[in-house]
Design a protein around this motif. Structure first.
Motif, PDB file in Angstrom:
ATOM      1  N   HIS A   1      50.260 -23.797 -14.566  1.00 10.51           N
ATOM      2  CA  HIS A   1      49.157 -24.295 -14.321  1.00 10.51           C
ATOM      3  C   HIS A   1      47.996 -23.221 -14.893  1.00 10.51           C
TER       4      HIS A   1
ATOM      5  N   HIS B   1      47.052 -23.784 -18.500  1.00  8.69           N
ATOM      6  CA  HIS B   1      46.051 -25.169 -18.384  1.00  8.69           C
ATOM      7  C   HIS B   1      44.863 -24.836 -17.560  1.00  8.69           C
ATOM      8  N   ALA B   2      44.661 -23.941 -16.598  1.00  7.82           N
ATOM      9  CA  ALA B   2      43.397 -23.572 -15.935  1.00  7.82           C
ATOM     10  C   ALA B   2      42.377 -23.424 -16.712  1.00  7.82           C
TER      11      ALA B   2
ATOM     12  N   CYS C   1      42.217 -31.129 -10.710  1.00  6.68           N
ATOM     13  CA  CYS C   1      43.597 -31.451 -10.191  1.00  6.68           C
ATOM     14  C   CYS C   1      43.866 -32.893 -10.383  1.00  6.68           C
TER      15      CYS C   1
ATOM     16  N   VAL D   1      46.597 -21.997  -7.486  1.00  4.56           N
ATOM     17  CA  VAL D   1      47.746 -22.606  -8.172  1.00  4.56           C
ATOM     18  C   VAL D   1      47.308 -22.119  -9.621  1.00  4.56           C
ATOM     19  N   SER D   2      46.049 -21.898  -9.976  1.00  2.00           N
ATOM     20  CA  SER D   2      45.621 -22.022 -11.400  1.00  2.00           C
ATOM     21  C   SER D   2      45.847 -20.382 -11.776  1.00  2.00           C
TER      22      SER D   2
END
Length: 144
Positions: free
Chosen positions: A15, A18-19, A25, A106-107
């Motif tokens: 993540h 990709h953040a 999300c 999560v990021s």
């Protein structure tokens, strides 16, 4: 507190990488707003970008080899709700509960880890804090 170890995943997904792309999300977890579970993307959705981006990466090649219709995205669940609990992502999103409340930042992580224990104590504390119902059948079927 030390974050718990991440579950070993068949395809490694970060993540954190990709953040910076600012992908919502729900782009990958399409049912997070409408369903009980947050779904995982089909391989074809990932390959939308990865046909050109990092296509020579061994992980991307393994992903592509699964076939475009492979679904759900290969994953070992990190969060599992017991069978006797009724949980809906959609209900929590409608109540404006941010994903980070349960899933953490999560990021900022390469792998998803269990940030909040899936226990009645943790859920009840969150319900109390947000003045959500603590009536048993909010989360449990009657007659179990």
């Amino acid at each position: 507190m030390i974050a718990p170890a991440a579950a070993e995943q068949p395809i490694q997904f970060s993540h954190k990488l990709h953040a910076p792309l600012k992908i919502e999300c729900r782009y990958c977890h399409t049912t997070v707003e409408t369903g009980d579970k947050a779904s995982f993307p089909a391989v074809e959705q990932c390959m939308t970008c990865h046909r050109a981006v990092k296509k020579d990466s061994p992980e991307i090649q393994r992903l592509a080899a699964l076939g475009k219709d492979a679904k759900p995205f290969p994953s070992q669940r990190v969060y599992t709700v017991p069978d006797f609990v009724i949980f809906s992502h959609a209900v929590h999103r409608k109540a404006s509960i941010d994903c980070r409340i349960c899933h953490g930042a999560v990021s900022k992580h390469d792998a998803v880890t269990l940030e909040v224990p899936v226990t009645m104590k943790a859920c009840a504390a969150c319900h109390k804090e947000r003045q959500a119902s603590l009536v048993c059948n909010t989360c449990h079927e009657l007659g179990q």
